[in-house]
Structures are given as C-alpha cells and as structure tokens.
Design an enzyme around this catalytic site. Structure first.
Site, short mmCIF file in Angstrom:
data_model
loop_
_atom_site.label_atom_id
_atom_site.label_comp_id
_atom_site.label_asym_id
_atom_site.label_seq_id
_atom_site.Cartn_x
_atom_site.Cartn_y
_atom_site.Cartn_z
CE LYS A 52 62.51 -5.60 34.63
NZ LYS A 52 63.69 -5.34 33.43
C1 LIG Z 1 62.71 -11.95 34.71
C2 LIG Z 1 64.06 -10.95 35.24
N1 LIG Z 1 65.11 -11.37 36.61
C3 LIG Z 1 66.03 -10.83 36.47
C4 LIG Z 1 66.20 -9.67 35.87
C5 LIG Z 1 67.56 -8.75 36.40
O1 LIG Z 1 67.12 -7.27 36.77
P1 LIG Z 1 68.54 -6.20 36.62
O2 LIG Z 1 68.68 -5.74 35.64
O3 LIG Z 1 67.23 -5.52 37.24
O4 LIG Z 1 69.67 -7.16 37.52
C6 LIG Z 1 65.47 -9.36 35.05
C7 LIG Z 1 65.94 -7.50 34.05
O5 LIG Z 1 65.62 -7.71 32.88
C8 LIG Z 1 64.24 -9.87 34.06
O6 LIG Z 1 63.87 -9.55 33.21
#
Ligand SMILES: Cc1ncc(COP(=O)(O)O)c(C=O)c1O
Length: 376
Positions: free
Chosen positions: A184
């Site tokens: 990210k």
């Molecule tokens: C659009 C979207 N939503 C939710 C997430 C979930 O985040 P995390 O991987 O920190 O749980 C991501 C992560 O890659 C994402 O790209």
C-alpha cells in the site's frame, strides 16, 4: 536475461528503523502512546475529525459495518470489482453482499446500478475507491439519504485520493477504511485505519477492536462483544514515520504512473487507468491496464513472467469466485461491465522508486509480447 523487476516494493528507511527501535526500547509494544499519535496524524492528513487504527483493512471494514448497524439478514450493496475483503466483511455479520455493476471508465461501483440493487433489506452502501480513484460519493450520499442507509467507504487502495469538492477520500465523515498491507501507499506490514466524524462510533470501534473493553479501559472490564483487532505500537511507529513524508511518497507514485502513461501510449487497444477528470484526483496505488479484446490474458501474464516482468490478473470478479458462486449461485453475465474488464485487466510492476529504465523495460516487454504473431 534482464533483471527481474519486483511487482511492488515498500520504501522503508532509517526513519522507520529509528522509530521501531524507540518503541522496542520503550517497552510499550501495544496500546502505548504511538497509537493515539498515529490516529491523530492520519486523521489530520485526510481531514477527518477522528481515526481508529486497526490490525488490517479487513478488520476495519468489519468494525465499520458493525458501527453503521449492519447485522444478521441485512444487505450491503457493493462492487464486484474489488479485493474479496470488501464483500466478505458483510458476511462476517451474516449480512449479504449485493453486487451492482461498475462504471466502465472509473471502474468504481456505478451509482445507478447501486440504486437499482437497493431493496427493503439494504442497510448500507459500501463503495470501493478502486485502484485509488475516488468513487462518486455525492451520488452515493444522495442515494443513502433517500433510503436512509449507512455508508462505509473502502479506501484501502485510496490514500491520497481527492474528490472534486476538495475533500480527501476519508474526510467526508462516513466511516472510511484504509489498509496498510505491504504493497500500500503507506505500510505497517499489516494494518488499517478507520476515519470518521462521529465520536460515538469512534468509541464503539475502539472498544470492539480491543475485545469490547469499556471506554474507560478498566482492566478486563468488557461490556460488549469485541475482537482482537488492535494495531501494535511497533506498527503505529512505522506509520507515523511515513506520515512525515507521505506527500513525497504519493508524488513519487504519481511520477511513475506518468512515466507508464508515456511509455505505453502507442500500444494500440491497450486501455490505461482513467485520467483524473472533473476535479477528482487518484491516489496512485497500482498501474492496471486492460488488454485488447481477444488477447489471452493468462498467456500474456505467463509470457511477461518468463521475460522478467511479473504481472498479475487484477482483479478477478468477486461474484465469480468459487465461494461466491457456490454460496449465492452467481453466474457469468450478471455484471457484464465488471466481467469484461476483470477478464482483461492486469497489474504491472508499480512502486514509488521504479526507475525510467524499469518502466521502459516493462513497456518494451509488453509491446513485444502483444506484438508476437500468435496473438489475434
Ligand atoms: C479494495 C480493498 N479492500 C480491502 C482490502 C483489505 O485490506 P487488508 O489486506 O489490510 O485486510 C484491500 C487490501 O488489499 C483492498 O485492496
């Protein structure tokens, strides 16, 4: 053989090393002073009154949906063109994610399609700012007002994005969730943040991320169901260090995107990420291109990989994943715009310190692969 280009790469340096060492030496590895400091700093960056740090974007989506009242039997209208977590979060509360098709240009949930998907059981809208491009929040806010719905924004990919009215994504007041996974814009390895305006909802999220502990933090005084969705002070220290140079980190990503745009401009039939329009501004996260129709996407990904350019199909449509097909009976043809784009999209290597020559190498390889005679 050319040097293999990484698909993504975090940029962490001495500031992060010092910040983490200081936490290790302080002995307060979790629920220490870095938590509130990171929350305050992050809220200021997006112009939100409050922020709650959590252990992942997924955890943030879960708590945010609970905070707007989503529960058993409710429906949440969301995008099928997303990472699977945005739909899964509704299922954690035994609510049903109801998909609606996407806008072919921005690739975000189409407000008109979302309106058509609203039913008596709809409790909330969950627009996703996909690939960092701002979703049409004024339209979703109008829809939510008409039907008295909650809104949770998935901004896990959208740090640095801005709406036409000048508000940063995350600064409109609805619970908005950011993710800090390693690829990210800002990373704490794993982690997330919920920004929001309502202090009562912040209190609820803070309590639920910490096993439902009462707001006065009385020792082992748990007055509601909660989870362990805490973000450690080590992770918060990483985040704080990056906040200090966030503008530069975001500018570097935008610079790489501009290099790609130039290098790929002559590739016929290749669709690049939409340019900023009508005052909306993307927070660059990935560089995803749509291959020309008729090209075998998986074969292109394979051929790029064999030539030292890792690329990934990105995103597959959520409703066509086996779990969603089996559980909800989804089939091809339900969301034609999403399905067409999902079948042709690939993410190219993209990270802030990517050099001109690496971008050139990717572009030249893609040009060679797409120009090979076996493609129709
Ligand atoms: C659009 C979207 N939503 C939710 C997430 C979930 O985040 P995390 O991987 O920190 O749980 C991501 C992560 O890659 C994402 O790209």
């Amino acid at each position: 053989m050319a040097e293999v280009i990484p698909l993504a790469q975090p940029v962490l340096g001495e500031e992060e090393e010092h910040a983490v060492l200081a936490v290790l030496r302080s002995g307060q590895l979790s629920l220490g002073p870095r938590l509130a400091e990171f929350e305050r700093g992050f809220a200021a960056v997006v112009g939100a009154p409050h922020a709650s740090a959590v252990s992942s974007g997924t955890a943030g989506l879960h708590l945010a949906l609970r905070a707007v009242g989503v529960g058993d039997g409710d429906e949440v209208v969301t995008s099928p063109f997303s990472f699977v977590a945005s739909a899964n979060a509704a299922l954690y509360e035994r609510a049903r994610p109801v998909f609606a098709d996407i806008d072919p240009v921005t690739l975000n949930l189409d407000p008109q399609a979302a309106a058509a998907a609203v039913s008596e059981r709809t409790r909330a809208l969950l627009p996703v700012h996909i690939f960092g491009y701002p979703a049409d929040m004024p339209a979703f806010e109008a829809l939510a007002r008409t039907h008295d719905l909650g809104i949770v924004e998935d901004a896990c990919e959208a740090l640095g994005a801005r709406h036409a009215d000048g508000a940063a994504v995350g600064g409109r007041g609805h619970p908005t969730v950011f993710g800090f996974y390693a690829n990210k814009q800002l990373t704490t390895g794993e982690g997330g943040m919920v920004t929001l305006a309502d202090p009562a909802l912040k209190e609820r999220i803070d309590s639920e991320r910490n096993q439902g502990r009462a707001p006065d933090m009385g020792w082992l005084d748990h007055d509601r169901l909660g989870f362990n969705y805490r973000l450690s002070d080590i992770a918060c220290a990483l985040g704080i260090a990056q906040l200090a140079r966030l503008e530069q980190m975001l500018a570097d990503r935008a610079c790489v995107a501009a290099l790609y745009r130039e290098a790929l401009a002559d590739l016929e039939g290749l669709r690049l990420p939409c340019a900023d329009a009508n005052g909306d501004r993307r927070g660059w996260f990935v560089f995803v291109v749509q291959l020309p129709r008729g090209v075998d996407r998986d074969a292109v990904v394979r051929a790029l990989g064999e030539r030292a350019v890792p690329a990934k199909p990105y995103f597959p449509a959520v409703h066509l994943m086996s779990f969603y097909r089996e559980r909800f009976g989804h089939r091809e043809g339900e969301f034609p715009v999403c399905e067409d784009i999902a079948a042709r999209s690939i993410a190219l290597p993209f990270f802030p310190q990517m050099t001109d020559s690496q971008v050139e190498q990717v572009a030249a390889t893609l040009r060679a692969v797409l120009g090979a005679p076996e493609w129709p």
